[in-house]
Write an enzyme that holds these catalytic residues in place. Sequence first.
Site, PDB file in Angstrom:
ATOM      1  CB  SER A  20     -15.001  30.864  31.361  1.00 38.40           C
ATOM      2  OG  SER A  20     -16.143  30.698  32.146  1.00 38.40           O
ATOM      3  N   PRO A  21     -16.678  33.614  30.514  1.00 40.76           N
ATOM      4  CG  PRO A  21     -18.968  33.996  30.495  1.00 40.76           C
ATOM      5  CD  PRO A  21     -17.962  32.904  30.573  1.00 40.76           C
ATOM      6  CE1 TYR A  57     -22.732  39.521  40.587  1.00 36.97           C
ATOM      7  CE2 TYR A  57     -22.145  37.554  39.364  1.00 36.97           C
ATOM      8  CZ  TYR A  57     -21.778  38.631  40.142  1.00 36.97           C
ATOM      9  OH  TYR A  57     -20.464  38.825  40.486  1.00 36.97           O
TER      10      TYR A  57
HETATM   11  C1  FMN Z   1     -11.213  37.586  36.558  1.00 38.75           C
HETATM   12  C2  FMN Z   1     -12.475  36.764  36.545  1.00 38.75           C
HETATM   13  C3  FMN Z   1     -13.673  37.348  36.162  1.00 38.75           C
HETATM   14  C4  FMN Z   1     -14.850  36.596  36.084  1.00 38.75           C
HETATM   15  N1  FMN Z   1     -16.004  37.166  35.598  1.00 38.75           N
HETATM   16  C5  FMN Z   1     -17.080  36.384  35.335  1.00 38.75           C
HETATM   17  C6  FMN Z   1     -18.184  36.895  34.616  1.00 38.75           C
HETATM   18  O1  FMN Z   1     -18.209  38.023  34.142  1.00 38.75           O
HETATM   19  N2  FMN Z   1     -19.242  36.062  34.421  1.00 38.75           N
HETATM   20  C7  FMN Z   1     -19.240  34.762  34.869  1.00 38.75           C
HETATM   21  O2  FMN Z   1     -20.221  34.057  34.661  1.00 38.75           O
HETATM   22  N3  FMN Z   1     -18.185  34.262  35.518  1.00 38.75           N
HETATM   23  C8  FMN Z   1     -17.102  35.017  35.737  1.00 38.75           C
HETATM   24  N4  FMN Z   1     -15.988  34.468  36.320  1.00 38.75           N
HETATM   25  C9  FMN Z   1     -15.973  33.025  36.603  1.00 38.75           C
HETATM   26  C10 FMN Z   1     -15.344  32.248  35.446  1.00 38.75           C
HETATM   27  O3  FMN Z   1     -16.071  32.427  34.243  1.00 38.75           O
HETATM   28  C11 FMN Z   1     -15.247  30.753  35.765  1.00 38.75           C
HETATM   29  O4  FMN Z   1     -16.533  30.236  35.878  1.00 38.75           O
HETATM   30  C12 FMN Z   1     -14.453  30.480  37.044  1.00 38.75           C
HETATM   31  O5  FMN Z   1     -13.306  31.303  37.126  1.00 38.75           O
HETATM   32  C13 FMN Z   1     -14.004  29.018  37.138  1.00 38.75           C
HETATM   33  O6  FMN Z   1     -13.224  28.667  36.017  1.00 38.75           O
HETATM   34  P1  FMN Z   1     -11.599  28.576  36.088  1.00 38.75           P
HETATM   35  O7  FMN Z   1     -11.271  27.607  37.199  1.00 38.75           O
HETATM   36  O8  FMN Z   1     -11.226  28.046  34.717  1.00 38.75           O
HETATM   37  O9  FMN Z   1     -11.056  29.934  36.365  1.00 38.75           O
HETATM   38  C14 FMN Z   1     -14.819  35.229  36.446  1.00 38.75           C
HETATM   39  C15 FMN Z   1     -13.623  34.648  36.869  1.00 38.75           C
HETATM   40  C16 FMN Z   1     -12.452  35.391  36.911  1.00 38.75           C
HETATM   41  C17 FMN Z   1     -11.165  34.712  37.316  1.00 38.75           C
END
Ligand code: FMN
Length: 357
Positions: A22-23, A182
């Site tokens: 994921s980004p 955003y």
């Molecule tokens: C360090 C960090 C940076 C993130 N940056 C982005 C981003 O650039 N773009 C985005 O759409 N989501 C961003 N997210 C959200 C994640 O892509 C993801 O949707 C969210 O963390 C939930 O997934 P997880 O429970 O697997 O961490 C970010 C999350 C983290 C932890």
Amino acid sequence: MSHLFTPLTIREITLRNRIAVSPMCQYSSVDGLPNDWHLVHLGSRAIGGAGLVFTEAAAVEARGRITPQDLGIYDDSHIEPLQRITRFLHEHGSVAGIQLAHAGRKASTAPPWQSGHAVGEAAGGWAPVVAPSPLPFDTGYLTPEALDEVGIKQVVRAFGNAAERAQQAGFEVVEIHAAHGYLLHEFLSPLSNQREDQYGGEFNNRVRLLLEVVEEVRRHWPERYPLVVRLSVTDWTEGGWDIEQSVALAQQLKPLGVDVIDCSSGGAVPKATIPVGPGYQTEFAARIKREAGILTGAVGMITAPSQADHIIRSNQADMVLLARELLRNPYWPTYAAQELRQENPAPVQYERAWPHH
Ligand SMILES: Cc1cc2nc3c(=O)[nH]c(=O)nc-3n(C[C@H](O)[C@H](O)[C@H](O)COP(=O)(O)O)c2cc1C
């Protein structure tokens, strides 16, 4: 029946499995340029076996960066260092994806490990930041300037130019970031969009900017490559954007050439109550897949191999995106394959660590 390690072909691109990085913003760039950090960070996750590796949000305009340290794709000088990364990802069996983003009213802030709040020029910040309406996100954020029609056209063109650069840099998947409060999400949500022109008010007006961006990106992005849109499927707030509107929007995005909806949530307003827990957003991916007839990605607190596998096997989504779990363990896909008794070969250099493969 498909499972977590069944390859997925979308248009002419085949992912070796259903696991995507994921980004994730790294806040480690100078002037939008990727560097060795990005190569090693993203490269490790390709070595770890992910099918699709997304970069963090890459800003399509300099003023659309969240922080002065964000990755960018707003200048031709970004292409070559990005190419170095996509080449490496590809060599290690991953498809390289890039998230194209504009931070809107959340731009010009400090990284979260500092204040996360607005930064001035001395710290690399800028003003004005732009949004549908002149409403700040919260205290500690800048009051944005409302975009006029000329400004809106500029944003649309910037997304198209970024898609063109993404192709030149060797990416094979583009994700348009229309989530997390955003710019594009700010237009979708009545909580941030109080415009009275053709970009605000009723549903068809609030979705107009995203539809225009999708059309422009599709014009610049090769037919053979997949296009993904990330939505915040709900604002978790009365009177905000919600799942019904997301389904209706997904139905309109599909004929414009969008292949996958990546189903996230939240971020429009600071005080939403979000029921965070394992797989808490997966139901959105399932519903959009069912009701809009489009491929979906599930994201959010997916951490266990059996959980991820079940999402695919039960047809709730076509891919899973993992963020924090892949920070903790870049080799999660190889580990998951071992747990699930599937094949996802590690690179030869690492073979002795994974004796069953
Ligand atoms: C360090 C960090 C940076 C993130 N940056 C982005 C981003 O650039 N773009 C985005 O759409 N989501 C961003 N997210 C959200 C994640 O892509 C993801 O949707 C969210 O963390 C939930 O997934 P997880 O429970 O697997 O961490 C970010 C999350 C983290 C932890």
